[in-house]
Design an enzyme around this catalytic site. Structure first.
Site, PDB file in Angstrom:
ATOM      1  N   HIS A 157      20.998  42.083 -13.155  1.00  0.00           N
ATOM      2  CA  HIS A 157      20.100  42.992 -13.882  1.00  0.00           C
ATOM      3  C   HIS A 157      19.531  42.308 -15.129  1.00  0.00           C
ATOM      4  O   HIS A 157      19.723  42.767 -16.258  1.00  0.00           O
ATOM      5  CB  HIS A 157      20.843  44.277 -14.270  1.00  0.00           C
ATOM      6  CG  HIS A 157      19.932  45.459 -14.442  1.00  0.00           C
ATOM      7  ND1 HIS A 157      20.300  46.737 -14.142  1.00  0.00           N
ATOM      8  CD2 HIS A 157      18.647  45.559 -14.902  1.00  0.00           C
ATOM      9  CE1 HIS A 157      19.315  47.570 -14.399  1.00  0.00           C
ATOM     10  NE2 HIS A 157      18.293  46.873 -14.861  1.00  0.00           N
ATOM     11  N   GLU A 189      26.661  48.855  -9.171  1.00  0.00           N
ATOM     12  CA  GLU A 189      26.354  47.696 -10.010  1.00  0.00           C
ATOM     13  C   GLU A 189      27.443  47.522 -11.068  1.00  0.00           C
ATOM     14  O   GLU A 189      27.613  48.407 -11.914  1.00  0.00           O
ATOM     15  CB  GLU A 189      25.002  47.910 -10.688  1.00  0.00           C
ATOM     16  CG  GLU A 189      24.445  46.688 -11.388  1.00  0.00           C
ATOM     17  CD  GLU A 189      23.029  46.914 -11.911  1.00  0.00           C
ATOM     18  OE1 GLU A 189      22.843  46.863 -13.140  1.00  0.00           O
ATOM     19  OE2 GLU A 189      22.128  47.147 -11.088  1.00  0.00           O
ATOM     20  N   ARG A 191      15.838  49.788  -9.521  1.00  0.00           N
ATOM     21  CA  ARG A 191      17.197  50.271  -9.699  1.00  0.00           C
ATOM     22  C   ARG A 191      17.904  50.148  -8.352  1.00  0.00           C
ATOM     23  O   ARG A 191      17.288  50.341  -7.298  1.00  0.00           O
ATOM     24  CB  ARG A 191      17.224  51.740 -10.163  1.00  0.00           C
ATOM     25  CG  ARG A 191      16.813  51.956 -11.609  1.00  0.00           C
ATOM     26  CD  ARG A 191      17.879  51.425 -12.571  1.00  0.00           C
ATOM     27  NE  ARG A 191      17.616  51.792 -13.959  1.00  0.00           N
ATOM     28  CZ  ARG A 191      16.961  51.048 -14.815  1.00  0.00           C
ATOM     29  NH1 ARG A 191      16.448  49.883 -14.426  1.00  0.00           N
ATOM     30  NH2 ARG A 191      16.794  51.446 -16.067  1.00  0.00           N
TER      31      ARG A 191
END
Length: 357
Positions: free
Chosen positions: A293, A274, A245
């Site tokens: 991602h 993000e 993460r």
């Protein structure tokens, strides 16, 4: 199961094929509606009918949100990470939470190793050169884009869960030495199987590693675990690869370390924030690789995740044991059995077997 319940899906659209699977195999158990539809004023009567939540993405699910649904039994997350779900609060409300680790481990490990190779051999930088207008007979440098070997080097894995174990296998297959750091070491048999040795402290791992992989969940303990001090402990030739993460890395500290060449490069599938802002310096650095991602982003993997998420959902609605719940880790044997179960539900071309091609 009695009368048909309603399941609301939140966050992003469901992975390709999952809604079709649900409609074909679970149509007698529940119907699926989108969260924005369920919360419309004219649909308030529906809220009492909602017995499950199927989530894909990072939609925030906490006790306040779940109070909208007085008969909610289960939250099924299609994904391994649950930092966007208040698991403890939901469990206290007698709402069970499921997620889908294990079935995405190999796929995510593939991406992690691909990022290592791309970073070590400057593949993205070289592609940009050739794809643009700079690649001519006069501009080519025979000594340009010199990368670094990764065979014979040390791969340091921070977080030796199922993804870490799969990644260790790939590193060993390419002739790398593997060290790892965890809250507690793996068993001797596990270490032998994956060919990895334990580092008691994170600084020891960072100092020894040529390539550092981050594969930990985002918690209060891991948030910002890689910052100025940790980056200064790493080798100046080291590469940092984050497939965990974004929040486990201090983005400001990483940007400064890369700019000042405290470390050689970074390959990031996740960032904080993000996505990064349009003018963020990490976007323009030649020693940085960014991907959006995509750790689990293969058709086959997303279908395995979807099937498992649906099984968690229906089990929770029926009051039965979920396939996987956060904080409960099956044995390696059981994890492999679960993985094989969902592989069998997906054909070789990624289409659910029962749906056909």
């Amino acid at each position: 199961m009695g009368s048909k319940g309603v399941v609301v899906h939140t966050g992003l659209s469901l992975p390709k094929g999952v809604k079709e699977v649900a409609e074909k195999f679970f149509a007698n158990d529940f119907k699926i509606v989108a969260i924005d539809v369920a919360l419309k004023e004219e649909n308030q009567n529906m809220l009492r009918e909602i017995v499950g939540i199927l989530n894909f993405g990072h939609f925030k699910i906490n006790s306040e949100f779940c109070k909208n649904f007085p008969n909610l039994k289960v939250v099924s997350n299609i994904g391994a990470g649950v930092d966007h779900i208040d698991v403890k609060a939901l469990n206290e409300m007698k709402i069970c939470v499921g997620h889908t680790p294990g079935v995405l481990s190999s796929t995510t490990a593939d991406l992690g190793f691909a990022l290592l190779m791309a970073s070590a051999r400057k593949i993205v930088e070289a592609d940009r050169f050739c794809s643009g207008d700079k690649d001519t007979a006069d501009t080519r440098d025979i000594h340009g884009f010199l990368g670094t070997d990764f065979f014979g080097k040390v791969a340091g894995i921070v977080g030796m869960g199922s993804i870490g174990k799969e990644l260790a296998k790939r590193c060993r297959a390419f002739g790398m030495q593997v060290v790892y750091h965890n809250r507690k070491p793996c068993t001797a048999d596990e270490e032998k199987a994956i060919g990895a040795s334990y580092c008691k402290t994170l600084p020891d791992l960072l100092a020894a590693s040529d390539f550092v992989f981050l594969i930990v969940p985002l918690t209060e303990q891991t948030r910002g675990m890689i910052s100025t001090k940790e980056l200064s402990t790493m080798k100046s030739t080291a590469h940092l690869i984050n497939i965990a993460r974004g929040g486990v890395v201090d983005t400001v500290a990483l940007t400064k370390a890369l700019r000042e060449k405290k470390i050689a490069a970074a390959a990031l599938d996740v960032t904080d924030p993000e996505p990064l802002g349009a003018n963020h310096p990490l976007r323009s650095m030649s020693n940085v690789i960014l991907t959006p991602h995509i750790g689990s982003a293969t058709l086959e993997c997303r279908l395995r995740m979807g099937w498992m998420g649906l099984d968690n959902l229906i089990n929770g609605i029926k009051g039965e044991k979920l396939v996987r719940t956060p904080g409960v880790n099956p044995s390696m044997f059981d994890q492999q059995r679960i993985f094989e179960t969902y592989c069998q539900k997906v054909s070789k071309d990624g289409v659910p077997l029962a749906l056909g091609s």
